[in-house]
Write a protein that holds these residues in place. Sequence first.
Motif, PDB file in Angstrom:
ATOM      1  N   ARG A 167     -86.237   1.510  42.366  1.00  0.00           N
ATOM      2  CA  ARG A 167     -86.604   1.102  41.008  1.00  0.00           C
ATOM      3  C   ARG A 167     -85.396   1.072  40.068  1.00  0.00           C
ATOM      4  O   ARG A 167     -85.426   0.385  39.052  1.00  0.00           O
ATOM      5  CB  ARG A 167     -87.686   2.037  40.462  1.00  0.00           C
ATOM      6  N   LEU A 174     -90.258  -3.923  36.449  1.00  0.00           N
ATOM      7  CA  LEU A 174     -91.234  -3.032  35.829  1.00  0.00           C
ATOM      8  C   LEU A 174     -91.500  -3.392  34.369  1.00  0.00           C
ATOM      9  O   LEU A 174     -92.286  -2.718  33.705  1.00  0.00           O
ATOM     10  CB  LEU A 174     -90.745  -1.582  35.915  1.00  0.00           C
ATOM     11  N   ARG A 183     -94.276  -5.947  40.867  1.00  0.00           N
ATOM     12  CA  ARG A 183     -94.331  -4.606  40.290  1.00  0.00           C
ATOM     13  C   ARG A 183     -95.074  -3.646  41.213  1.00  0.00           C
ATOM     14  O   ARG A 183     -94.622  -2.529  41.479  1.00  0.00           O
ATOM     15  CB  ARG A 183     -95.009  -4.670  38.926  1.00  0.00           C
ATOM     16  N   LEU A 186     -93.007  -2.832  44.298  1.00  0.00           N
ATOM     17  CA  LEU A 186     -91.897  -1.961  43.946  1.00  0.00           C
ATOM     18  C   LEU A 186     -92.367  -0.521  43.776  1.00  0.00           C
ATOM     19  O   LEU A 186     -91.754   0.417  44.294  1.00  0.00           O
ATOM     20  CB  LEU A 186     -91.227  -2.462  42.667  1.00  0.00           C
TER      21      LEU A 186
END
Length: 307
Positions: A167, A174, A183, A186
């Motif tokens: 991240r 995000l 998103r 991830l």
Amino acid sequence: MSDGTWRIDRLTGSIGAQLSGLDVRRAGSADTARLRELVTEHGVLFLRGQPADPAALADFAALLGDALPAHPLKHGLPDHPEVLANQTGNVRPQDTRCRDAHNRHGTNWHVDGTFVREVPTYSLLQAARVPQVGGDTLFADLAGAYAALSPPLRTLADGLSCRHDVRRLYAEWLAPDADPLQRERLLAMPLVSHPLVAVDHGADGRRSLILNPNCVTTIEGLSDLEGHTLLELFMHHALVPERTVRWRWAVGDIAVWDNVRLLHNYVLDHGTSDRLIHRALAGSRPLTGVSSKSHEIAPTSDMPYSR
């Protein structure tokens, strides 16, 4: 140096060699052991004049180890899912502004795929389109950096582990307006922990620092200040010119290197010119430290690169 029909020319006093006399389309399993030995010896090999063909790149990578997916979070080429297209162009002034000492908008010093438990063993790049000037790729020797540390710092590094978080690399995924599927994927990726020093048992126990500014978030057991200061010290130590090599691309060139041993980066100095580099990965393994192994910090049902 001549090696049968191959010629190996060292490029620096530390890492990097140009391998001539090999057409990757004709390489076979009989060449695998020697290719691995040369990568172990020189860190990174460069091959000029190869066909700019993703299929040939993928087949060449498969000689070195099991072919890996192009990327845990990105799709490969439609006809070659194990090949990732890295396309850059139209470099703007804001793209070259530094986020920190080692990261800019579109590039950074990094090791491929340390944000998964089993790290790719070999990385390969091939130039498909190159600018007239600029866009070189740089490599830095993390094994040489470890060997050149003072004994007290080597002892300290041997006992440390770092957290790697994907991240940090894809923070923009995000954002509130980001693709929700990206998103979700991830956020499903786990944090992993790797030793700061990896031991390569296939290279007579060679030890390498594992430094990856694009996803290392902390050194476990240290305060943020202590961890940041130590990581900066190790990075500056690794990036001295005497432990680096720089490659100027021509279409068809291939670079193949020990992904665990080398940092790499590319230079955002080609302005509006287009640049397309294909990447393939081969082999993977958990990193073994002096006294510890890599492990996940959070569970997941999907382990990219796992075997």
